[in-house]
Design an enzyme around this catalytic site. Structure first.
Site, PDB file in Angstrom:
ATOM      1  N   GLY A  41       4.021  27.291  25.206  1.00  0.00           N
ATOM      2  CA  GLY A  41       3.840  25.877  24.927  1.00  0.00           C
ATOM      3  C   GLY A  41       3.260  25.153  25.959  1.00  0.00           C
ATOM      4  N   ASP A 255      -3.613  24.944  30.539  1.00  0.00           N
ATOM      5  CA  ASP A 255      -2.275  24.256  31.020  1.00  0.00           C
ATOM      6  C   ASP A 255      -2.110  24.857  32.783  1.00  0.00           C
ATOM      7  OD1 ASP A 255      -1.917  24.125  28.442  1.00  0.00           O
ATOM      8  OD2 ASP A 255      -0.990  25.971  28.104  1.00  0.00           O
TER       9      ASP A 255
HETATM   10  O1  RIB Z   1      -2.274  26.551  25.885  1.00  0.00           O
HETATM   11  C1  RIB Z   1      -1.488  27.613  25.328  1.00  0.00           C
HETATM   12  C2  RIB Z   1      -0.373  27.362  24.670  1.00  0.00           C
HETATM   13  O2  RIB Z   1      -0.649  26.676  23.354  1.00  0.00           O
HETATM   14  C3  RIB Z   1       0.514  28.576  24.214  1.00  0.00           C
HETATM   15  O3  RIB Z   1       1.458  28.856  25.260  1.00  0.00           O
HETATM   16  C4  RIB Z   1       1.176  28.301  22.950  1.00  0.00           C
HETATM   17  O4  RIB Z   1       2.416  28.108  22.831  1.00  0.00           O
HETATM   18  C5  RIB Z   1       0.448  26.762  22.388  1.00  0.00           C
HETATM   19  O5  RIB Z   1       1.221  25.805  22.420  1.00  0.00           O
END
Ligand code: RIB
Length: 310
Positions: A41, A255
């Site tokens: 996520g 992320d």
């Molecule tokens: O940015 C990657 C993430 O986006 C993944 O881990 C997946 O869960 C999505 O939400």
């Protein structure tokens, strides 16, 4: 002065990764060569990236009363992250991620319990107690809009700077841009937020200036292999990309960048310096498969950084 502590409010859940030669066209069935599962996520991964830089981190989100929700709590705690998880009677979020030979990816997300997090949940005593200790907040667009806006409001009320990573860029409430201190889209997301069509190719500087003018004040636009562009108080700076090997999977690179960027800001680093460290971390992450599992430790990042960035 508060101790550095980052509060990440976002989606946490399970992901299935499948590696294929190419992405399926509509109506096509393809065979995949690899399958593995990873908790993730965007917010979840960002919290891990932040904590791996040695910064005190709390992850706030909602999960279901199921094994995936339990696994999220355990992994967060194993990473040294405070897991402030609200339980919902809805399955934990689930994502299906396909990667192709060129290390690109497609991601389909069932938001589940994470999308059911409410503004009232954020205002609960347990969550507010955590948020009051935070020196930075980090948000993405995998929450409901009402939750996202409430989180911005709480940030303003508690005078906590808010980093908003508008990913995915679909249906971003405009007030979330005005309600954040720093906005961090990638080029495609920035284009969408500025109303450009898929075939249009505006220069990144134009996008950065437009987004900064819409309230956030500062913006970082990530440009993949071309690095990033920072705008702060009207001044534009280019951040070089960092290559540390052949990219195998770009999932979660944004992320890693956002988690490390916010960790560095919480440690008091200037924005451009923080963005250089974040670019190094993302550069390392893409050489490994997966998202959360690809995030480097602080020691790995430091080993590749110039001394003046640390
Ligand atoms: O940015 C990657 C993430 O986006 C993944 O881990 C997946 O869960 C999505 O939400």
């Amino acid at each position: 002065m508060k101790q550095p502590k980052v509060g990440v409010i976002g989606l946490g859940g399970q992901s299935a990764f499948m590696a294929a030669d190419h992405f399926p066209a509509p109506g096509e069935t393809i065979s995949c060569q690899k399958l593995f599962f990873e908790l993730g996520g965007k917010g979840y991964n960002q919290a891990i990236a932040c904590a791996r830089m040695g910064v005190d981190t709390v992850f706030i989100g909602a999960v279901g009363a199921d094994d995936h929700g339990k696994a999220c709590r355990k992994e967060l705690e194993d990473e040294g992250i405070t897991a402030c998880l609200i339980q919902k009677n809805i399955p934990t979020a689930f994502a299906v991620i396909t990667t192709d030979q060129s290390s690109e990816n497609t991601v389909s997300v069932f938001g589940g319990a994470a999308k059911a997090l409410t503004p009232e949940d954020l205002r609960s005593d347990a969550v507010m107690q955590q948020l009051r200790q935070c020196s930075y907040l980090l948000l993405q667009n995998e929450l409901s809009s009402s939750c996202l806006l409430e989180a911005c409001k709480i940030g303003q009320e508690l005078a906590i700077p808010v980093v908003f990573n508008p990913a995915p860029a679909e249906n971003v409430p405009p007030e979330a841009i005005g309600g954040s201190t720093l906005i961090t889209p990638n080029y495609g997301e920035a284009k969408l937020l500025c109303g450009f069509g898929e075939t249009e190719k505006p220069v990144a500087q134009q996008l950065a200036e437009r987004l900064a003018a819409r309230g956030a004040g500062s913006a970082v636009i990530t440009l993949g292999a071309e690095g990033a562009l920072v705008i702060e108080q009207g001044k534009i700076s280019k951040i070089p990309a960092f290559s540390c090997g052949k990219p195998v999977d770009t999932t979660g690179a944004g992320d890693t960048f956002n988690g490390v960027l916010t960790a560095q800001l919480a440690l008091g680093k200037p924005l451009c310096q923080a963005a250089c460290v974040a670019a190094v971390a993302a550069g390392i992450g893409v050489t490994r498969p997966g998202a959360a599992g690809s995030i480097p430790t602080g020691a790995e990042v430091k080993a590749y950084c110039k001394e003046e960035w640390l």
